[in-house]
Design an enzyme around this catalytic site. Structure first.
Site, PDB file in Angstrom:
ATOM      1  N   TYR A  51      46.778 -17.196  45.345  1.00 48.50           N
ATOM      2  CA  TYR A  51      45.385 -16.818  45.070  1.00 48.50           C
ATOM      3  C   TYR A  51      45.230 -15.293  45.073  1.00 48.50           C
ATOM      4  CZ  TYR A  51      40.329 -16.434  46.068  1.00 48.50           C
ATOM      5  OH  TYR A  51      39.002 -16.109  46.050  1.00 48.50           O
ATOM      6  N   ASP A  79      35.730 -26.843  30.745  1.00 51.41           N
ATOM      7  CA  ASP A  79      36.985 -26.507  31.414  1.00 51.41           C
ATOM      8  C   ASP A  79      37.271 -25.049  31.054  1.00 51.41           C
ATOM      9  OD1 ASP A  79      39.587 -26.018  32.114  1.00 51.41           O
ATOM     10  OD2 ASP A  79      40.422 -27.782  31.106  1.00 51.41           O
ATOM     11  N   LYS A  98      44.253 -12.799  42.036  1.00 51.71           N
ATOM     12  CA  LYS A  98      43.072 -11.932  42.080  1.00 51.71           C
ATOM     13  C   LYS A  98      43.468 -10.464  41.873  1.00 51.71           C
ATOM     14  CE  LYS A  98      39.595 -14.748  42.582  1.00 51.71           C
ATOM     15  NZ  LYS A  98      38.595 -14.872  41.510  1.00 51.71           N
TER      16      LYS A  98
END
Ligand code: SER
Length: 317
Positions: free
Chosen positions: A143, A53, A147
């Site tokens: 997202y 993980d 990023k």
């Protein structure tokens, strides 16, 4: 190169192909594949495979120590469409896993990191065509925000601590070996499966919604070429623009119809249309061309032929 490579997210769309390519190049034992789940593709177990993980800093450290890892390819992320459904999970996973890796590199436990960014770092206020390397970046998805923040962290660790981190802003990636999951550009993969299975496809983006895309073979080559380039050539430590092919649903459908008789497509735009509308249509990647000689090889029709040929064999099995 005889030092150990670690892949995070080895069962994902990019990780699967990168693991197989690097193992073919350097030997199965030189590439440690890790993912949060067991691989569906048995070839991924032809070399070392560990469950990991990537948001668990202690577990990541212990794998780096166990295998004396030199280069990490960090390919763990929750993509744009799923990220909008689980914003906090996307932020936590995308940021924590990157920061753990950057910290390990800062301590000297890793020599090099490749971490992908995305066209999602751009937003509605970014120039849409031939989007420059340096431009307005106001992403509107979780997202994209993660990023863009990640790019800033990469540059920060490179300049403050000398961490050798390298990154590409991937366009939508199109592949046949493994499927993408939870992205806005996924339609351009699904369409090939549906063309062969049903002869028709309903696109979740509108017919003229153009996006930057790339065939996976080019993306894997770019990833390895950037990661293996001499450090002095890697002048950008946030992330490089990378261009391949730009097309909209109607154009890819026409390309497929050249090779699949009677193929038809209709469009029913859903929530992903708004995400796509905030992204560029095409990308200016002159920095990548100049700094490390990037040049793509696939155009739309050669990609279509490669996808259909390979998927026909895969779907028959
Ligand atoms: N393919 C990604 C997505 O659609 C963009 O990087 O989320």
């Amino acid at each position: 190169m005889n030092s150990t490579i670690l892949i995070l997210g080895a069962c994902g769309q990019i990780g699967t192909e990168l693991t197989l390519t690097l193992r073919a190049k350097y030997g199965n034992n030189a590439v440690i594949a890790t993912d949060i789940r067991e691989p569906l593709m048995k070839e991924l177990k032809n070399g070392p495979f560990e469950l990991l993980d990537a948001s668990d800093a202690i577990a990541m450290r212990s794998i780096c120590e166990k295998y004396n890892v030199h280069t990490m390819y960090h390919l763990v992320a929750m993509l744009s469409a799923t990220g909008e459904k689980f914003p906090m999970k996307a932020w936590d996973l995308n940021m924590q896993s990157l920061l753990h890796a950057l910290e390990l590199a800062k301590e000297g436990l890793l020599s090099k990191i490749f971490w992908p960014s995305s066209i999602a770092v751009f937003g509605p206020t970014t120039p849409k065509r031939e989007t420059p390397q340096q431009t307005i970046m106001e992403p509107s998805t979780v997202y994209g925000i993660s990023k863009l923040a990640g790019e800033r962290w990469c540059e920060y660790y490179a300049s403050k601590y000398g961490v050798d981190v390298r990154s590409i802003r991937y366009p939508g990636l199109i592949s046949w070996k493994s499927q993408p999951g939870g992205g806005t550009t996924d339609y351009a993969v699904e369409i090939y499966y549906k063309a062969l299975e049903e002869g028709r496809y309903t696109s979740f983006l509108s017919e003229h919604r153009a996006l930057p895309m790339m065939y996976m073979d080019d993306a894997i080559r770019a990833t390895i070429e950037l990661t293996e380039a001499p450090a002095k050539q890697v002048k950008i430590r946030s992330s490089y623009n990378l261009a391949g092919i730009s097309f909209d649903p109607i154009t890819i459908a026409k390309s497929i119809a050249k090779y699949v008789d009677g193929f038809t497509m209709d469009c029913q735009a859903d929530f992903r249309e708004e995400i796509a509308a905030s992204w560029p249509e095409s990308i200016d990647d002159r920095s990548a061309q100049e700094d490390w000689n990037w040049s793509p090889t696939f155009d739309l029709d050669s990609m279509t032929q490669a996808m259909l040929t390979n998927l026909k064999v895969k779907l028959r099995k």
